[in-house]
Design an enzyme around this catalytic site. Sequence first.
Site, PDB file in Angstrom:
ATOM      1  N   VAL A  12       0.837  -1.212   0.000  1.00  0.00           N
ATOM      2  CA  VAL A  12       0.000   0.000   0.000  1.00  0.00           C
ATOM      3  C   VAL A  12       0.866   1.254   0.000  1.00  0.00           C
ATOM      4  O   VAL A  12       0.560   2.237  -0.688  1.00  0.00           O
ATOM      5  CB  VAL A  12      -0.964  -0.014   1.213  1.00  0.00           C
ATOM      6  CG1 VAL A  12      -1.859   1.205   1.174  1.00  0.00           C
ATOM      7  CG2 VAL A  12      -1.807  -1.274   1.224  1.00  0.00           C
ATOM      8  N   LEU A  33      13.246  -2.438   4.407  1.00  0.00           N
ATOM      9  CA  LEU A  33      13.250  -3.533   3.428  1.00  0.00           C
ATOM     10  C   LEU A  33      13.133  -4.914   4.084  1.00  0.00           C
ATOM     11  O   LEU A  33      13.510  -5.916   3.488  1.00  0.00           O
ATOM     12  CB  LEU A  33      14.488  -3.461   2.512  1.00  0.00           C
ATOM     13  CG  LEU A  33      14.629  -2.168   1.697  1.00  0.00           C
ATOM     14  CD1 LEU A  33      15.845  -2.256   0.762  1.00  0.00           C
ATOM     15  CD2 LEU A  33      13.373  -1.897   0.846  1.00  0.00           C
ATOM     16  N   GLY A  36       9.515  -5.102   2.509  1.00  0.00           N
ATOM     17  CA  GLY A  36       9.346  -4.331   1.272  1.00  0.00           C
ATOM     18  C   GLY A  36      10.426  -4.663   0.246  1.00  0.00           C
ATOM     19  O   GLY A  36      11.328  -5.473   0.500  1.00  0.00           O
ATOM     20  N   TYR A 138      -1.829  -8.391  16.444  1.00  0.00           N
ATOM     21  CA  TYR A 138      -1.710  -7.439  15.331  1.00  0.00           C
ATOM     22  C   TYR A 138      -2.738  -6.321  15.482  1.00  0.00           C
ATOM     23  O   TYR A 138      -2.401  -5.131  15.505  1.00  0.00           O
ATOM     24  CB  TYR A 138      -1.888  -8.178  13.991  1.00  0.00           C
ATOM     25  CG  TYR A 138      -2.135  -7.242  12.834  1.00  0.00           C
ATOM     26  CD1 TYR A 138      -1.155  -6.319  12.462  1.00  0.00           C
ATOM     27  CD2 TYR A 138      -3.346  -7.252  12.130  1.00  0.00           C
ATOM     28  CE1 TYR A 138      -1.383  -5.428  11.408  1.00  0.00           C
ATOM     29  CE2 TYR A 138      -3.576  -6.380  11.083  1.00  0.00           C
ATOM     30  CZ  TYR A 138      -2.593  -5.470  10.725  1.00  0.00           C
ATOM     31  OH  TYR A 138      -2.825  -4.594   9.704  1.00  0.00           O
ATOM     32  N   HIS A 184      -2.968 -13.708   1.879  1.00  0.00           N
ATOM     33  CA  HIS A 184      -4.206 -13.086   1.407  1.00  0.00           C
ATOM     34  C   HIS A 184      -4.831 -13.848   0.242  1.00  0.00           C
ATOM     35  O   HIS A 184      -4.127 -14.375  -0.620  1.00  0.00           O
ATOM     36  CB  HIS A 184      -3.949 -11.630   1.012  1.00  0.00           C
ATOM     37  CG  HIS A 184      -3.634 -10.784   2.207  1.00  0.00           C
ATOM     38  ND1 HIS A 184      -2.596  -9.901   2.244  1.00  0.00           N
ATOM     39  CD2 HIS A 184      -4.236 -10.720   3.417  1.00  0.00           C
ATOM     40  CE1 HIS A 184      -2.562  -9.320   3.433  1.00  0.00           C
ATOM     41  NE2 HIS A 184      -3.545  -9.797   4.160  1.00  0.00           N
TER      42      HIS A 184
END
Length: 323
Positions: A12, A33, A36, A138, A184
């Site tokens: 996102v 990172l 990412g 979370y 996901h």
Amino acid sequence: MRLVVTGGAGYVGSVCAAHLVDLGHDVVVIDDLSTGHRDAVPDGCRFVEGDLAEVAGPTLAEGADGVLHFAARSLVGESVQHPERYWHGNVVTTLRLLEAMREHRTPRLVFSSTAATYGEPTRVPISEDAPTAPTNPYGASKLAIDHAISSYAAAHGLAAVSLRYFNVAGAHGGFGERHTVETHLIPIVLQVATGEREAVQIYGEDWPTPDGTCIRDYIHVDDLADAHLLALTHATPGTHRVYNLGSGTGFSVREVIDTCRAVTGHPLPARSAPRRAGDPAVLVASSQRARDELGWRPSRTDIARIVADAWEFAQRRTALEVH
Ligand code: UFG
């Protein structure tokens, strides 16, 4: 504006950074990172690689009009196994960021909160005044941060917005979902289409829903990015507003898989599997507040469009990884 985007090498964060650059903002991305990717940082951003808790101060000392804070750990299962990673990596790191913002008088914050702050819903669609009872560390870590932000806004004049995402999906051209550990639904189903997986597992077909599978509210990542831009301009000093972001329509796991079949033309074998711990049967957002107060109008709510963009990205990603 000069804007600092934490986690701008993630899914996102990279999409929002790309939108900000397109609009002519001066963007600095901070990312360690850990999850990412360096090549996800959009062209035109300055990139600072490092631990946010360490580099936030020096970066904000150079002056900034606002921070968009995406950097976080975000795996529900991992948070149950290793809560310390969430209390430290999400809460402690964000407290350090808030202190750096206070010290350097950074006026605005847009924070990536989550539907997981609500836990099992008592009423659907979920509005912002629903009880917050997260069912995993979370969600609890994100809720703790929301509380900290509220008190910073009240005491120190911060202009703050928390955006509670429901199920983010889709892609923005070359920027999309590339998790090393993928949990996901849509990217997993598309991995079957690209040949990276044999079949998708359906976690429970005995839920109290019309087709027995869980229902979720999928929001296109570009609509989410639009909400961040609106949040930045609507943030008011001394105020912390919370907004739910979803499309307001629920799709079952079966409907998502069928849509993926239609979009990819692949048979996409699916197998029944036990329920996944902690999954609520139905999660659908009421985003009325974001519509009323921010003027947000999600325009990519068609599930086939969301899946088509994710599919285009999945094909690019596999092509990149093969070469
Ligand atoms: N699912 C499957 N098979 C899979 C993967 C997922 O059947 O291989 C199902 C899940 O059980 C769930 C639905 O597909 O019913 C969606 O699952 P995702 O993992 O894609 O998304 P979640 O709804 O679990 O997670 C989202 C956000 C999280 C957030 C959570 C709050 O992505 O960041 O909502 O509950 F924490």
